[in-house]
Design an enzyme around this catalytic site. Sequence first.
Site, mmCIF file in Angstrom:
data_model
loop_
_atom_site.group_PDB
_atom_site.id
_atom_site.type_symbol
_atom_site.label_atom_id
_atom_site.label_comp_id
_atom_site.label_asym_id
_atom_site.label_seq_id
_atom_site.Cartn_x
_atom_site.Cartn_y
_atom_site.Cartn_z
ATOM 1 N N CYS A 112 36.184 9.022 6.177
ATOM 2 C CA CYS A 112 35.759 7.807 4.625
ATOM 3 C C CYS A 112 36.197 6.704 5.487
ATOM 4 C CB CYS A 112 36.020 8.188 3.626
ATOM 5 S SG CYS A 112 34.739 9.967 2.849
HETATM 6 N N1 GLN Z 1 35.711 15.575 2.841
HETATM 7 C C1 GLN Z 1 35.272 14.346 1.964
HETATM 8 C C2 GLN Z 1 34.244 14.576 1.945
HETATM 9 O O1 GLN Z 1 33.635 15.318 1.956
HETATM 10 C C3 GLN Z 1 35.689 13.418 2.346
HETATM 11 C C4 GLN Z 1 35.078 12.680 3.896
HETATM 12 C C5 GLN Z 1 36.102 11.643 4.622
HETATM 13 O O2 GLN Z 1 36.820 11.440 4.782
HETATM 14 N N2 GLN Z 1 35.253 11.348 5.686
HETATM 15 O O3 GLN Z 1 33.446 13.569 1.360
#
Ligand code: GLN
Length: 237
Positions: free
Chosen positions: A2
């Site tokens: 994210c």
């Molecule tokens: N693992 C977390 C999620 O599934 C964060 C994902 C991310 O940083 N893309 O939301």
Amino acid sequence: MCRHLGWLGADVTVSSLVLDPPHGLLVQSYAPRRQKHGLMNADGWGIGFFDRSLEGDTPRRWRSQAPLWGDVSFGSVAPALRSHCVVAAVRSASVGMPIEASATAPFTDGRWLLSHNGIVDRAVLPLTSSAESACDSAILAATIFARGLDALGDTIAEIGTADPLARLNVLAANGSRLLATVWGDTLSILRRTDGVVLASEPYDDAPEWDDVPDRHLVEVTPQRVTLTALNATKGSR
Ligand code: GLN
């Protein structure tokens, strides 16, 4: 991964941080420039900010499991939301994680707002009943809240040692402090005259952005910015 953004400083509008910059979180939701894992961040968004009152700073949140670019109301309200302390995120769900608003950062314990960029094996996290969602980030947030934010650096180093494949970029704020870890992904810092921005990637091309090196803890207070190296705990690689 994210993308997230934190602000500590003067009262500014949420739109000035998230929607207006040429490469802010809105644009990062479909065209991030530094994202190494995942192409876009279409699995939700969350805006958290502290609301100052006589009783102290109260965290407020607005989260959705839909893409930020498709929201029909937020663009109208965001220019009216002003705060001295903001934690905002757009999400690209890791494989197998639920897509629901409760899995979307920022998470809160009522005092702190917290976002996670990355992935962690849930098997290395303690069992908890206080996580909002079965998502790895929600369980990580509950673990960090339980151990206390003063132990953030130690907690991340321990979890990163237990799961060497984990990426653990965390951003947290309580209204008077911003804390962030860099562990496996990017983080940049912008020192403005009216405050400090921490962001997964710069929201514009200003030359004043600095990259924070990997495996560091950043602490921002109204007085100063402090960087501390994080080391894997004993027994690690
Ligand atoms: N693992 C977390 C999620 O599934 C964060 C994902 C991310 O940083 N893309 O939301």
